[in-house]
Design an enzyme around this catalytic site. Structure first.
Site, PDB file in Angstrom:
ATOM      1  N   THR A 159       7.885  32.355  15.846  1.00 19.81           N
ATOM      2  CA  THR A 159       7.083  32.010  16.400  1.00 19.81           C
ATOM      3  C   THR A 159       7.079  30.355  15.935  1.00 19.81           C
ATOM      4  OG1 THR A 159       6.788  33.741  17.686  1.00 19.81           O
ATOM      5  CG2 THR A 159       6.343  31.918  18.900  1.00 19.81           C
ATOM      6  N   HIS A 160       7.427  29.857  15.123  1.00 22.58           N
ATOM      7  CA  HIS A 160       6.823  29.034  13.988  1.00 22.58           C
ATOM      8  C   HIS A 160       8.094  27.636  14.803  1.00 22.58           C
ATOM      9  CE1 HIS A 160       4.951  30.995  11.705  1.00 22.58           C
ATOM     10  NE2 HIS A 160       4.089  31.730  12.155  1.00 22.58           N
ATOM     11  N   ASN A 161       8.079  27.230  16.356  1.00 24.84           N
ATOM     12  CA  ASN A 161       8.758  25.911  16.950  1.00 24.84           C
ATOM     13  C   ASN A 161       8.552  24.988  16.648  1.00 24.84           C
ATOM     14  OD1 ASN A 161       9.048  28.782  18.637  1.00 24.84           O
ATOM     15  ND2 ASN A 161      11.128  28.669  18.946  1.00 24.84           N
TER      16      ASN A 161
END
Ligand SMILES: Cc1cc2nc3c(=O)[nH]c(=O)nc-3n(C[C@H](O)[C@H](O)[C@H](O)COP(=O)(O)OP(=O)(O)OC[C@H]3O[C@@H](n4cnc5c(N)ncnc54)[C@H](O)[C@@H]3O)c2cc1C
Ligand code: SF4
Lengths: 252, 570
Positions: free
Chosen positions: B499-501
């Protein structure tokens, strides 16, 4: 289906009872057989009987079908998931672990009706990198899948799915996996992925969901379930074995 | 007709880490803050029965309700974008604390190199190291300028770590709490990487090694290594999260009010100022306008960009002309890694979200790229997060994925498998961007955000190089079978990655190539602040939240200054 030396496999049961296979199809008896391995253990899913806190295993079996209305379809599910996760010398397979009931019960709830999924149209098939693109809910996909598996059995072997030899069942499951079977509104490959995933979920979820009966899947895998803390053992060089614990032991 | 409420000093859209930090700092400074959060209230008491892999890790109980809103996705412009109908590649947060409730807590400061990546790359390797298709740019702030804010976030979080990374930026103070316990699994990695000439150190952790009281007076407990951290809330209050730190800090000032089930649909604008936001009470369906002196968008990468787009604030990026800044530089990460199968059983089910050891030797520009076909790199770690039985079915190469052989192999290897994994950096590319979807809408009739994204050659080359390195480490660790990760092809929205957008609302030194300045203040409206990993001009080889936290403290300072003096802060 593997033969359990202590218990009876479905095939043994059919032989020893002398009931003609055909007579069972569509009737309630095979449904009863699905639960057979479970009940021989004297254990009931969903009560967390083995957690050491909850006391004696409950004597009442509250398990039942919440989604499927047709035993023949449910029995296809049971045999298919057993092929995916079979009983062997390590311990029970999907049927013994209650996976068919787990899946049935989940299909009757949020999972089966895609409550947390975006289900607005328009729908297009999409590329594989785009994921779930069916207008069908998981419940609808599973039901269609069971019907199509039985139809494939009849086309290929002129038998009901549940009456096939294990290898014949595998051939059909593999055809779904390889996307060689036509389904409406969904690819058979996608259905296979759902089925495999749901099987593992039912095997290894906390027993509160009616699968992983008696925490036997955790025991096979040596996963201890819901332990509150490992602070005392986290630096231990040796592998530590625990009697697994279910979440049901916490509701007191 | 929308009901107009009384004006407040600051409104934040969303109350996760960024919203919580801004609320705490502004409320302490005497400003009246309202937090609009579309999810529900929650706290540690909700997590007492959280050790439930099925409910939380498989069915995403704590995460965004996609039936209300999702994004659409395509790999490239010629493909039809379709909705991400179920969660997969990344797990969006919802509810008090946002994704900060169910994160792991691996908390990094980006490298000094990251903030000046363009200048440093050009200087060392010349202007043509990457093709012109890569939109590399400096961040408009240096590591040294950001350091005090990193320090502040770490003290709020009580971070546990050891200052042994030879490549990390300078620190003004040591980690607030000591590193976590070095387990036998981590020691294997430590020995192997040391032998290979690397410098391993304990991963900085927001799962605290000991009980701690932060400068705001909030207490955080000691981690129990329970193994249910990633995707779960912590039942002990031992994982630093907004709802046990900054949110209570904001609340006890008396200046902060959170409204739940409040879904913001538009930022209201007049001239070159914003006037407030419009939201829908999702329980009643009523529409409200919340006027505010300052609006802070703290609704994560996707919704920050979307709200600007639907409100017509800023110029939408156009991939044809490469003009416009809103939506540009969307980036993600690649995850080179290797699985190793061992003979002995290990306590893999014990662990914590940030229990790990890392090497940084192959991250950033910490190694020479002259002869390599990519820039940057990744942090390589052995983490022990607590492997869960539904999701962890490791099988050696050529084992069938179901049936008798699968069952035996997956059960046998469950306690005998380890992974060396990398957070691989990702560079912005002109074809990777965010825009508004023309066809699909959310539950309130607002268009969905559209993502156009694929891995690029830079990603593939970096992935290949680092995969080989992780494989060497695994061999050195003595695995019986070493299975290196497959090369990456196209980005796939289905399997969970990270979840590293990042990107879409990037920061910079000039309105020509960025959306916000280095106080995260919007170039086109000086009372609008946009805060989150969307500010990153590219993605680094680490988890984002340390840097996000620092930027949120920077933005809070900006908002407080703006409230006193007005105008542009730069
Ligand atoms: C499983 C998982 C593990 C992770 N592990 C790590 C890790 O180890 N290390 C690390 O650095 N990072 C990690 N992360 C990432 C980290 O959680 C995020 O970087 C961080 O929480 C982002 O904070 P935020 O405030 O920007 O956004 P969020 O936490 O997403 O908060 C945004 C909030 O805004 C609300 N919101 C959104 N839209 C609206 C709207 N229109 N109206 C009203 N409210 C709205 C949402 O409900 C949400 O509560 C992890 C994330 C996940 C999911
Ligand atoms: S591992 Fe530690 S921080 Fe994570 S949930 Fe368990 S006790 Fe909390």
């Amino acid at each position: 289906m593997a033969v359990d030396k202590k218990g009876l496999s479905r095939r043994d049961f059919l032989k020893t009872t002398g009931i003609a296979t055909g007579a069972l199809v569509g009737g309630g008896l095979i449904g009863g057989l699905v639960g057979y391995n479970v009940q021989k253990e004297g254990q009931v899913a969903g009560t967390g009987g083995h957690n050491g806190v909850g006391g004696e295993p409950a004597a009442v079996n509250n398990r039942g079908l919440m989604f499927f209305t047709n035993m023949a379809e449910f029995n296809v599910l049971a045999q298919a998931v057993e092929r995916i996760f079979p009983e062997d010398d390590l311990g029970p397979g999907a049927i013994g672990l209650g996976v068919p009931y787990f899946i049935d019960n989940q299909l009757a709830g949020n999972y089966g009706s895609n409550v947390k999924e975006y289900m607005q149209g328009p729908f297009f098939a999409g590329e594989s990198t785009q994921g779930y693109q069916s207008r069908l809910t998981r419940g609808e996909i599973f039901r269609q899948g069971m019907v199509r598996m039985d139809e494939e059995a009849k086309i290929r072997f002129e038998k009901n799915f549940v009456d096939l030899e294990g290898q014949q069942m595998d051939e059909i499951i593999t055809a779904f996996q390889k996307n060689e079977v036509d389904m409406k509104g969904v690819s058979s490959e996608f259905f296979f992925k759902l089925l495999r995933q749901a099987t593992l979920e039912g095997a290894y979820a906390d027993p509160i969901y009616n699968g992983n009966v008696n925490m036997d899947a955790w025991r096979m895998k040596e996963f201890p379930g819901n332990q509150m803390t490992y602070i005392a053992e986290i630096e231990n060089e040796k592998f530590v074995k625990y009697e697994p614990k279910s979440l049901s032991s916490m509701e007191h | 007709m929308a009901t107009t409420l009384d004006k407040v000093d600051v409104v934040t859209v969303g109350v996760g880490w960024t919203g919580g930090i801004i609320a705490a700092e502004c409320a302490k400074a005497g400003l009246k803050v309202v937090g609009l959060e579309r999810g529900k209230d929650r706290n540690t008491a909700d997590f007492l029965m959280v050790h439930d892999e099925y409910r939380y890790a498989m069915r995403y109980d704590l995460m965004q309700d996609l039936s209300k809103e999702t994004i659409t996705f395509r790999n490239h412009r010629k493909m039809r974008a379709l909705p991400m109908r179920q969660m997969g590649s990344f797990l969006l947060g919802e509810g008090l604390g946002g994704a900060g409730t169910h994160w792991n807590g691996q908390t990094w400061r980006f490298l000094p190199y990251d903030f000046e990546i363009k200048s440093m790359t050009d200087k060392k390797y010349g202007k043509n190291k990457l093709s012109a298709d890569y939109q590399l740019q400096d961040w408009g702030i240096t590591y040294d300028e950001l350091e005090p804010y990193f320090d502040k976030f770490e003290k709020t979080a009580g971070l546990s770590g050891e200052d042994k990374n030879p490549f990390g930026g300078k620190r003004s103070s040591p980690y607030p709490t000591p590193a976590m316990k070095k387990t036998p699994i981590l020691k294997k990695f430590e020995t192997a990487t040391s032998q290979l000439g690397y410098t391993p150190f304990m991963l900085p952790s927001a799962n605290l090694s000991e009980a701690y009281t932060n400068p705001d007076g909030e207490s955080i407990s000691a981690c129990q290594y329970c193994g249910f951290c990633e995707r779960f809330g912590c039942e002990y209050g031992a994982k630093t999260s907004p709802e046990i730190t900054v949110v209570p800090t904001a609340r006890k000032t008396g200046n902060f009010d959170v409204r739940f089930h409040a879904n913001v649909v538009e930022v209201m604008k007049q001239g070159n100022k914003v006037t407030g936001v419009k939201y829908i009470d999702t329980q009643t369906g009523e529409e409200y306008i919340q006027p505010a002196e300052v609006v802070a968008l703290t609704s994560y990468v996707m919704n920050n960009a979307k709200l600007l787009m639907v409100s017509g604030i800023g110029e939408q990026y156009n991939p044809e002309t490469q003009k416009g800044t809103l939506g540009k530089n969307y980036a993600y990460q690649v995850l080179p890694g290797t699985t190793g199968f061992f003979d002995e059983q290990m306590n893999v089910f014990m662990g914590a979200g940030s229990l790990g050891m890392t090497i940084d030797d192959l991250n950033g520009d910490n190694f020479d790229h002259s002869d390599l076909d990519f820039i940057h790199g990744g942090s390589i770690s052995m983490t022990q997060t607590g492997t869960r039985p539904i999701q962890t079915n490791p099988i050696p190469p050529d084992t069938p994925t179901w049936g008798a052989e699968f069952k035996k192999a997956s059960i046998y290897n469950y306690t005998r498998t380890l992974n060396v994994s990398t957070e691989g950096a990702s560079m912005p590319h002109k074809e990777n961007f965010m825009s508004l979807d023309p066809d699909y809408k959310d539950a309130y009739g607002v268009p969905l955000l559209q993502l156009t994204y694929n891995f690029t050659d830079q990603d593939r080359n970096l992935h290949k190089y680092l995969t080989a390195k992780t494989s060497d480490i695994m061999k050195e660790m003595g695995a019986k079978t070493v299975m290196a990760g497959s090369p990456i092809t196209n980005y796939d929205i289905v399997p969970y990655q990270t979840t590293h957008n990042t990107g879409g609302t990037i920061m910079g030194a000039s309105p020509d190539n960025s959306v916000v300045n280095n106080y995260l203040q919007h170039w086109n409206a000086d009372n609008l602040f946009v805060v989150g990993a969307g500010n990153f001009a590219h993605n680094s080889g680490y988890n984002p939240t340390g840097t996000v936290g620092a930027l949120a403290y920077r933005a809070a300072e900006g908002i407080i200054n703006y409230s006193k003096n007005g105008g542009s802060l730069v």
